[in-house]
Design an enzyme around this catalytic site. Structure first.
Site, PDB file in Angstrom:
ATOM      1  N   SER A 173      16.586  -1.743  15.811  1.00 40.17           N
ATOM      2  CA  SER A 173      17.300  -0.467  15.654  1.00 40.17           C
ATOM      3  C   SER A 173      16.416   0.694  16.110  1.00 40.17           C
ATOM      4  O   SER A 173      16.908   1.682  16.662  1.00 40.17           O
ATOM      5  CB  SER A 173      17.761  -0.272  14.205  1.00 40.17           C
ATOM      6  OG  SER A 173      16.677   0.013  13.341  1.00 40.17           O
ATOM      7  N   ASP A 230       0.856  -1.176   0.000  1.00 37.73           N
ATOM      8  CA  ASP A 230       0.000   0.000   0.000  1.00 37.73           C
ATOM      9  C   ASP A 230       0.908   1.247   0.000  1.00 37.73           C
ATOM     10  O   ASP A 230       1.774   1.370   0.872  1.00 37.73           O
ATOM     11  CB  ASP A 230      -0.865  -0.044   1.274  1.00 37.73           C
ATOM     12  CG  ASP A 230      -1.787   1.148   1.402  1.00 37.73           C
ATOM     13  OD1 ASP A 230      -1.679   2.086   0.587  1.00 37.73           O
ATOM     14  OD2 ASP A 230      -2.615   1.135   2.330  1.00 37.73           O
ATOM     15  N   LYS A 279       8.196   8.826  16.751  1.00 38.14           N
ATOM     16  CA  LYS A 279       8.365   8.098  18.017  1.00 38.14           C
ATOM     17  C   LYS A 279       9.293   8.866  18.961  1.00 38.14           C
ATOM     18  O   LYS A 279       9.045   8.959  20.165  1.00 38.14           O
ATOM     19  CB  LYS A 279       8.934   6.702  17.765  1.00 38.14           C
ATOM     20  CG  LYS A 279       8.026   5.797  16.903  1.00 38.14           C
ATOM     21  CD  LYS A 279       8.693   4.442  16.681  1.00 38.14           C
ATOM     22  CE  LYS A 279       8.215   3.712  15.449  1.00 38.14           C
ATOM     23  NZ  LYS A 279       6.866   3.231  15.472  1.00 38.14           N
ATOM     24  N   SER A 325      23.911   4.354  14.813  1.00 38.40           N
ATOM     25  CA  SER A 325      23.762   2.954  15.215  1.00 38.40           C
ATOM     26  C   SER A 325      25.076   2.448  15.771  1.00 38.40           C
ATOM     27  O   SER A 325      26.146   2.957  15.447  1.00 38.40           O
ATOM     28  CB  SER A 325      23.376   2.100  14.010  1.00 38.40           C
ATOM     29  OG  SER A 325      22.106   2.469  13.562  1.00 38.40           O
ATOM     30  N   THR A 335      13.986   3.324   2.712  1.00 38.46           N
ATOM     31  CA  THR A 335      14.483   4.521   3.422  1.00 38.46           C
ATOM     32  C   THR A 335      15.798   5.031   2.823  1.00 38.46           C
ATOM     33  O   THR A 335      16.471   5.845   3.443  1.00 38.46           O
ATOM     34  CB  THR A 335      14.699   4.224   4.924  1.00 38.46           C
ATOM     35  OG1 THR A 335      15.791   3.300   5.057  1.00 38.46           O
ATOM     36  CG2 THR A 335      13.465   3.623   5.566  1.00 38.46           C
ATOM     37  N   CYS A 343      25.617   7.254  11.812  1.00 34.58           N
ATOM     38  CA  CYS A 343      25.022   8.546  11.441  1.00 34.58           C
ATOM     39  C   CYS A 343      25.399   9.679  12.381  1.00 34.58           C
ATOM     40  O   CYS A 343      25.160  10.843  12.078  1.00 34.58           O
ATOM     41  CB  CYS A 343      23.509   8.430  11.393  1.00 34.58           C
ATOM     42  SG  CYS A 343      22.939   7.060  10.391  1.00 34.58           S
ATOM     43  N   HIS A 400      18.013  13.119  14.372  1.00 31.61           N
ATOM     44  CA  HIS A 400      18.464  12.252  13.277  1.00 31.61           C
ATOM     45  C   HIS A 400      17.210  11.630  12.668  1.00 31.61           C
ATOM     46  O   HIS A 400      16.365  11.080  13.399  1.00 31.61           O
ATOM     47  CB  HIS A 400      19.407  11.166  13.789  1.00 31.61           C
ATOM     48  CG  HIS A 400      19.627  10.086  12.768  1.00 31.61           C
ATOM     49  ND1 HIS A 400      20.118  10.367  11.521  1.00 31.61           N
ATOM     50  CD2 HIS A 400      19.377   8.753  12.796  1.00 31.61           C
ATOM     51  CE1 HIS A 400      20.171   9.237  10.816  1.00 31.61           C
ATOM     52  NE2 HIS A 400      19.724   8.250  11.566  1.00 31.61           N
ATOM     53  N   ASN A 459      16.944   8.852   3.833  1.00 29.96           N
ATOM     54  CA  ASN A 459      18.008   8.899   4.844  1.00 29.96           C
ATOM     55  C   ASN A 459      19.338   9.317   4.218  1.00 29.96           C
ATOM     56  O   ASN A 459      19.763   8.723   3.225  1.00 29.96           O
ATOM     57  CB  ASN A 459      18.157   7.498   5.468  1.00 29.96           C
ATOM     58  CG  ASN A 459      18.947   7.518   6.751  1.00 29.96           C
ATOM     59  OD1 ASN A 459      19.492   8.551   7.147  1.00 29.96           O
ATOM     60  ND2 ASN A 459      19.017   6.373   7.419  1.00 29.96           N
ATOM     61  N   GLU A 509      29.533   7.043   6.401  1.00 27.36           N
ATOM     62  CA  GLU A 509      29.581   5.602   6.647  1.00 27.36           C
ATOM     63  C   GLU A 509      29.524   4.877   5.318  1.00 27.36           C
ATOM     64  O   GLU A 509      29.172   3.699   5.256  1.00 27.36           O
ATOM     65  CB  GLU A 509      28.499   5.143   7.626  1.00 27.36           C
ATOM     66  CG  GLU A 509      27.109   5.631   7.362  1.00 27.36           C
ATOM     67  CD  GLU A 509      26.132   5.208   8.453  1.00 27.36           C
ATOM     68  OE1 GLU A 509      26.016   4.003   8.714  1.00 27.36           O
ATOM     69  OE2 GLU A 509      25.478   6.087   9.029  1.00 27.36           O
TER      70      GLU A 509
HETATM   71  N1  CAA Z   1      -0.793   2.874   6.002  1.00 28.46           N
HETATM   72  C1  CAA Z   1      -0.268   3.606   7.017  1.00 28.46           C
HETATM   73  N2  CAA Z   1       0.768   3.139   7.780  1.00 28.46           N
HETATM   74  C2  CAA Z   1       1.279   1.921   7.504  1.00 28.46           C
HETATM   75  C3  CAA Z   1       0.768   1.119   6.451  1.00 28.46           C
HETATM   76  C4  CAA Z   1      -0.310   1.645   5.694  1.00 28.46           C
HETATM   77  N3  CAA Z   1      -0.848   0.954   4.688  1.00 28.46           N
HETATM   78  N4  CAA Z   1       1.477  -0.027   6.433  1.00 28.46           N
HETATM   79  C5  CAA Z   1       2.406   0.044   7.423  1.00 28.46           C
HETATM   80  N5  CAA Z   1       2.282   1.219   8.067  1.00 28.46           N
HETATM   81  C6  CAA Z   1       3.110   1.728   9.166  1.00 28.46           C
HETATM   82  C7  CAA Z   1       3.397   0.703  10.240  1.00 28.46           C
HETATM   83  O1  CAA Z   1       2.370   0.630  11.203  1.00 28.46           O
HETATM   84  C8  CAA Z   1       4.704   1.263  10.802  1.00 28.46           C
HETATM   85  O2  CAA Z   1       4.429   2.346  11.664  1.00 28.46           O
HETATM   86  P1  CAA Z   1       4.653   2.226  13.250  1.00 28.46           P
HETATM   87  O3  CAA Z   1       6.055   1.741  13.469  1.00 28.46           O
HETATM   88  O4  CAA Z   1       4.416   3.594  13.748  1.00 28.46           O
HETATM   89  O5  CAA Z   1       3.646   1.206  13.709  1.00 28.46           O
HETATM   90  C9  CAA Z   1       5.394   1.849   9.584  1.00 28.46           C
HETATM   91  O6  CAA Z   1       4.364   2.034   8.621  1.00 28.46           O
HETATM   92  C10 CAA Z   1       6.451   0.941   8.964  1.00 28.46           C
HETATM   93  O7  CAA Z   1       5.852  -0.305   8.718  1.00 28.46           O
HETATM   94  P2  CAA Z   1       6.631  -1.645   9.072  1.00 28.46           P
HETATM   95  O8  CAA Z   1       7.214  -1.535  10.458  1.00 28.46           O
HETATM   96  O9  CAA Z   1       5.771  -2.797   8.752  1.00 28.46           O
HETATM   97  O10 CAA Z   1       7.793  -1.497   7.988  1.00 28.46           O
HETATM   98  P3  CAA Z   1       8.978  -2.495   7.682  1.00 28.46           P
HETATM   99  O11 CAA Z   1       9.086  -3.569   8.694  1.00 28.46           O
HETATM  100  O12 CAA Z   1       8.893  -2.877   6.254  1.00 28.46           O
HETATM  101  O13 CAA Z   1      10.233  -1.507   7.813  1.00 28.46           O
HETATM  102  C11 CAA Z   1      11.933  -0.636   9.248  1.00 28.46           C
HETATM  103  C12 CAA Z   1      10.444  -0.607   8.886  1.00 28.46           C
HETATM  104  C13 CAA Z   1      12.239  -1.944   9.954  1.00 28.46           C
HETATM  105  C14 CAA Z   1      12.234   0.534  10.167  1.00 28.46           C
HETATM  106  C15 CAA Z   1      12.769  -0.541   7.932  1.00 28.46           C
HETATM  107  O14 CAA Z   1      12.450   0.631   7.231  1.00 28.46           O
HETATM  108  C16 CAA Z   1      14.256  -0.587   8.176  1.00 28.46           C
HETATM  109  O15 CAA Z   1      14.831  -1.640   8.438  1.00 28.46           O
HETATM  110  N6  CAA Z   1      14.922   0.576   8.059  1.00 28.46           N
HETATM  111  C17 CAA Z   1      16.376   0.663   8.210  1.00 28.46           C
HETATM  112  C18 CAA Z   1      16.778   0.779   9.652  1.00 28.46           C
HETATM  113  C19 CAA Z   1      16.387   2.099  10.237  1.00 28.46           C
HETATM  114  O16 CAA Z   1      16.254   3.113   9.574  1.00 28.46           O
HETATM  115  N7  CAA Z   1      16.218   2.134  11.576  1.00 28.46           N
HETATM  116  C20 CAA Z   1      15.932   3.351  12.269  1.00 28.46           C
HETATM  117  C21 CAA Z   1      16.635   3.428  13.600  1.00 28.46           C
HETATM  118  S1  CAA Z   1      18.383   3.142  13.357  1.00 28.46           S
HETATM  119  C22 CAA Z   1      18.970   4.628  12.739  1.00 28.46           C
HETATM  120  O17 CAA Z   1      18.339   5.628  12.839  1.00 28.46           O
HETATM  121  C23 CAA Z   1      20.296   4.622  12.054  1.00 28.46           C
HETATM  122  C24 CAA Z   1      20.108   4.742  10.593  1.00 28.46           C
HETATM  123  O18 CAA Z   1      20.050   5.824  10.055  1.00 28.46           O
HETATM  124  C25 CAA Z   1      19.984   3.516   9.805  1.00 28.46           C
END
Ligand code: CAA
Length: 445
Positions: free
Chosen positions: A211, A31, A253, A364, A163, A120, A244, A328, A83
């Site tokens: 993470s 979606d 969050k 991280s 991202t 980062c 960040h 990002n 990085e």
């Molecule tokens: N409509 C509205 N919202 C929706 C939706 C829809 N149809 N489908 C999903 N969502 C929402 C979910 O509810 C979720 O929100 P909440 O967390 O608020 O509940 C959000 O969209 C993301 O959905 P998922 O969690 O299902 O997404 P995912 O599992 O595919 O990926 C992630 C999320 C794990 C963060 C992934 O993007 C990822 O691995 N990213 C890289 C790691 C990262 O950025 N981590 C952040 C902290 S670490 C850091 O900051 C260092 C850095 O730069 C990497």
């Protein structure tokens, strides 16, 4: 001693754009609102095949130096945070200096150069290094060029793929700065974590869900540590909180966590109590699980209150405008968030001089840092000079097939020769390999 801070900033985005709801989502069978509403992203910025961390860094730095009328002799240090480095010995800052020397016809032999690594947060650590160097009186009247540059690419199919982003932020750090002064006080939250890492590999190994939790845990520690040295922060004292921003949903969050923290034991907590009760206190619970559950319930209620929503809309949301369009930028992300907030204030005609930003950086591995920045008189001119809107609008929109090819072009494990999709103009471009395997660059008029 005079104040020290950021005198000028420039942003350079990768020249390509991947649309998330229209191009990425259909291919993933997702979606589109998962990206736009869930993660909070409309698009990722991407590097064309002639772009990399050096070209983007050199382009941002050149724009900054040109606009400020700086010459190499004005710069006593070049620190690059990244990085995405491709050389384990020779720092990116030497490549960047080499690029700039081509256009200035003068050298940077007098300048101390280095490369900072801590995921980062390294961009903010480089700011620290520059600040300390100037405060120690070692700068001989010169400023420091700090550049955060990354190609934040994930393996195809990784959850982080949505991202991705690529870009650079250049900052000039001086005494009596024209943009923001940095506080001496800092707060840290730092622990040995394995949430996101690249052990001698190009694309990260990520435990995405974890993470997110590690980011929040370290940020909470940093906030507590900051307040232990600088005193309590009150929500009324905050103009903006640039965090960040790996994706805006993460900052949603972090913003909620920060608000709960800074309203605790204030009149705001009391005023909210009629609606949602007071914040749970650990000592009122027999066990940790019950306490955590109560905190979760409080947070769920807090985020629905008008009071919190109003604060978020004013203090946090304006920091996310650019990020939504670029994804990002790892080391550059928090600095993009600052620029985004200041740009918002300028467009709103807000008089921000003397007001405070609380900057929440994160890397991280893992470490968070919080410090205060005070906006100084004349900041508007610096922000007015940014051309980021034009850069974003000028990007080439990738089709899915182009995206696949360009991702391969930047994948070190794939041998590909990909024609660029855009034409470099008045910018540095990758110009092939040198005899020792070094990357070479030239300025394209
Ligand atoms: N409509 C509205 N919202 C929706 C939706 C829809 N149809 N489908 C999903 N969502 C929402 C979910 O509810 C979720 O929100 P909440 O967390 O608020 O509940 C959000 O969209 C993301 O959905 P998922 O969690 O299902 O997404 P995912 O599992 O595919 O990926 C992630 C999320 C794990 C963060 C992934 O993007 C990822 O691995 N990213 C890289 C790691 C990262 O950025 N981590 C952040 C902290 S670490 C850091 O900051 C260092 C850095 O730069 C990497």
């Amino acid at each position: 001693m005079n104040t020290v801070g950021i005198d000028a900033v420039e942003i350079w985005t990768g020249n390509l754009r991947l649309d998330l709801p229209d191009t990425f989502a259909p291919q993933k069978g997702e979606d589109p609102e998962k990206y736009t509403k869930g993660l909070g992203l409309n698009a990722s910025s991407f590097p064309d095949s002639y772009e990399d961390i050096v070209t983007m860094a050199a382009n941002a730095a050149y724009r900054l130096m040109d606009r400020k009328g700086l010459e190499p002799e004005d710069i006593g240090r070049i620190d690059v945070a990244t990085e995405s480095a491709f050389d384990n010995s020779k720092p990116v800052s030497t490549y960047v200096a080499g690029c700039l020397e081509q256009v200035y016809g003068q050298d940077f032999h007098h300048a101390n150069k280095g490369e900072r690594k801590f995921a980062c947060i390294a961009g903010t650590q480089s700011l620290d290094d520059a600040y300390n160097w100037i405060k120690a009186g070692r700068n001989r009247g010169r400023g420091a060029l700090v550049i955060a540059t990354d190609t934040a690419l994930y393996a195809r199919g990784d959850a982080g793929e949505a991202t991705q982003g690529a870009g650079a932020v250049a900052m000039y750090i001086t005494e009596d700065p024209s943009l923001v002064e940095l506080s001496t006080e800092q707060g840290y939250g730092s622990a040995d974590e394995t949430d996101f890492l690249k052990p001698n590999q190009q694309f990260p190994s990520v435990d995405g869900k974890r993470s997110v939790q590690v980011y929040l845990a370290r940020m909470r520690e940093a906030l507590t540590d900051y307040e232990s040295v600088a005193g309590d922060i009150h929500p009324d004292d905050i103009a903006y909180v640039p965090f960040h921003t790996p994706f805006p949903g993460m900052v949603r969050k972090a913003g909620l966590l920060a608000y709960r923290h800074v309203t605790r034991d204030t009149e705001i907590e009391e005023e909210l109590a009629a609606e949602i009760g007071r914040q749970p206190r650990r000592e009122a619970f027999d066990d940790e699980d019950a306490y955590r559950e109560a905190v979760r319930e409080y947070m769920d209620a807090l985020k629905e209150t008008d009071r919190y929503r109003g604060w978020y809309a004013e203090t946090i949301d304006p920091t996310l405008t650019i990020s939504r369009e670029v994804g990002n930028w790892y080391t550059g992300s928090v600095h993009v968030a600052r620029a985004s907030a200041l740009k918002h204030a300028l467009e709103d005609g807000r008089d921000l001089a003397g007001e405070s930003l609380y900057v929440g950086s994160y890397g991280s591995g893992a470490q968070a840092e919080i410090h205060e920045e005070t906006v100084v008189e004349g900041w508007e001119a610096e922000i007015e000079a940014l051309n980021v809107d034009a850069q974003l609008a000028d990007r080439h929109d990738l089709t899915w097939e182009e995206y696949e090819r360009i991702h391969d072009a930047h994948n070190h494990d794939v041998d590909s020769d990909v024609e660029p999709l855009t034409t470099p103009e008045d910018e540095f471009a990758f110009d092939g390999w040198g005899p020792m395997g070094e990357r070479q660059y030239r300025f394209v008029e």
